[in-house]
Design an enzyme around this catalytic site. Structure first.
Site, short mmCIF file in Angstrom:
data_model
loop_
_atom_site.label_atom_id
_atom_site.label_comp_id
_atom_site.label_asym_id
_atom_site.label_seq_id
_atom_site.Cartn_x
_atom_site.Cartn_y
_atom_site.Cartn_z
N HIS A 162 49.75 40.64 48.21
CA HIS A 162 50.33 39.22 49.10
C HIS A 162 51.41 38.75 49.38
CE1 HIS A 162 46.80 37.25 46.56
NE2 HIS A 162 46.95 37.36 45.45
N ASP A 198 40.47 43.69 45.84
CA ASP A 198 40.69 42.35 44.65
C ASP A 198 40.46 40.66 44.89
OD1 ASP A 198 44.62 42.22 43.41
OD2 ASP A 198 43.42 40.58 44.39
N HIS A 200 41.12 38.52 44.71
CA HIS A 200 42.68 37.53 45.37
C HIS A 200 42.04 38.13 47.15
CE1 HIS A 200 43.69 37.03 41.56
NE2 HIS A 200 43.32 35.76 41.54
N ASP A 287 40.69 43.28 39.36
CA ASP A 287 40.32 41.75 38.30
C ASP A 287 39.66 41.39 39.49
OD1 ASP A 287 41.45 42.01 40.82
OD2 ASP A 287 42.98 40.31 40.69
C1 SP5 Z 1 48.57 40.14 43.36
C2 SP5 Z 1 47.28 39.87 42.10
O1 SP5 Z 1 45.95 39.43 41.85
N1 SP5 Z 1 48.07 38.50 41.94
C3 SP5 Z 1 47.23 37.32 41.41
C4 SP5 Z 1 48.54 35.80 41.65
C5 SP5 Z 1 47.56 34.79 41.02
N2 SP5 Z 1 48.20 34.00 40.75
C6 SP5 Z 1 48.01 32.60 40.99
C7 SP5 Z 1 47.12 32.18 39.28
C8 SP5 Z 1 46.41 31.55 39.32
C9 SP5 Z 1 44.93 31.93 38.09
N3 SP5 Z 1 44.34 30.62 37.41
C10 SP5 Z 1 43.88 31.04 36.22
C11 SP5 Z 1 42.58 29.84 36.54
C12 SP5 Z 1 41.74 30.69 35.56
N4 SP5 Z 1 40.61 30.62 34.85
ZN ZN Z 2 43.89 38.99 42.56
#
Ligand code: SP5
Ligand code: ZN
Length: 345
Positions: A162, A198, A200, A287
């Protein structure tokens, strides 16, 4: 497979992040790397300390002002108040749209906002040391590939994908995958591909290489309409300028079944093979695991073996860079499964 590991990567250990308006313990913990290290060692993989200094190369990935800020951020935080040693800095104001981002403010929190995309990248005393060790590992991995290794694993944390040229975000500070790709270009590879698996979207990696045709970026991820990082990762982002056609996003809905995820991986692999890279960097977020506490794909531990097998069939020298994955106690098994799948074929 050789595993680049530095104990410095444990130095990043913030206590809290924000979740649903509450301060909660960080999902991205030192224990994650420890589980991965133990699993890889237990399966006979060799730990190697990074031997390279990434300092020069880092300036080809990140802006100097950003690196200077990151390197001294904790010292600046303590300078405000020595009691800050027991507190964590979080940004609370950002230069969005018509606000100016070309003037670096004197105020520390304002500078933190300038260099952040979210309040989800908790800093601690050891953040710079840990992220820099990850960059050193990425450069060492590129060198090991240039010397003939078929695969190398970078046990990096905090993660990196990110992080953009001048911005931290999503637990990431230095984009280790981008450092590895840049180091591979420097080692003489004409075409380098980054495959980001990943959960994300790797917005930082995409942005860093968006206008380049020599580094193809392909990403499989949760649809940004509902999933972090929300503001990048759509299917119509194909690259720009010289890089047009050299970025491929394959967003998938939250809850996507395993079979559909592997179908998208096939699409990704077809694009990679058409590009015919001389080296591959895999942003290995784990993840996508069904048990992940903050993500919604469905991969089982055995599916990570299948992922490793598929990646080996690309027949490219490959650097694996650890990204996300928050089911810490299963992270080691899942990472080692990818590596063993890769080495099984
Ligand atoms: C590297 C990496 O995997 N970074 C991820 C960053 C995520 N940050 C935002 C997290 C938002 C979490 N939302 C959770 C929803 C659960 N139902
Ligand atoms: Zn991630």
């Amino acid at each position: 497979m050789q595993v680049l590991y530095s104990a410095s990567q444990q130095a990043h250990a913030p206590a809290f992040e924000f979740f649903r308006g509450e301060r909660v313990p960080c999902f991205e913990t030192p224990a994650r790397a420890e589980f991965v290290r133990q699993a890889l060692q237990a399966r006979g993989h060799e730990l190697v300390a990074p031997q390279d200094d990434s300092s020069a190369l880092l300036l080809r990935v990140h802006h100097p002002g950003y690196l200077a800020f990151l390197q001294s951020a904790w010292k600046q935080w303590l300078a405000l108040d020595p009691a800050n040693a027991e507190r964590q800095p979080f940004p609370s104001v950002w230069p969005v749209r018509n606000l100016r981002s070309d003037v670096e403010p004197d105020n520390f929190i304002a500078r933190l906002g300038l260099y952040s995309m979210d309040n989800g990248s908790p800093l601690s005393a050891g953040t710079w040391v840990a992220a820099k060790a990850g960059a050193d590992a990425a450069v060492s991995a590129a060198r090991l590939l240039a010397q003939g290794a078929r695969g190398v694993f970078c046990l990096t944390r905090p993660p990196g994908h990110h992080a953009g040229a001048d911005v931290m975000g999503g637990y990431c500070f230095i984009n280790h995958a981008a450092v590895a790709a840049t180091a591979l270009r420097e080692c003489g590879c004409q075409r380098v591909a980054v495959l980001d698996v990943d959960y994300h979207h790797g917005n930082g990696t995409q942005s860093i290489f968006y206008e380049r045709a020599d580094v193809l970026v392909v990403s499989l991820h949760g649809d940004p309409r509902t999933e972090y990082p929300f503001y990048l990762g759509h299917a119509d982002e194909c690259g720009a300028g010289a890089g047009l056609g050299f970025n491929l996003n394959l967003p998938l809905p939250a809850g996507t079944p395993v079979a559909a995820w592997f179908d998208a991986l096939e699409t990704a692999c077809a694009r990679l093979q058409r590009f015919s890279p001389e080296a591959l960097v895999v942003s290995l977020g784990l993840d996508t695991f069904a048990g992940d506490p903050i993500c919604s794909f469905k991969l089982q531990s055995s599916d990570f073996v299948r992922l490793g097998v598929r990646l080996r069939r690309l027949q490219r020298p490959t650097v694996f860079v650890l990204e996300g994955g928050y089911a810490a106690s299963e992270l080691g098994t899942n990472a080692a499964n990818v590596v063993d799948g890769f080495e099984q074929v």
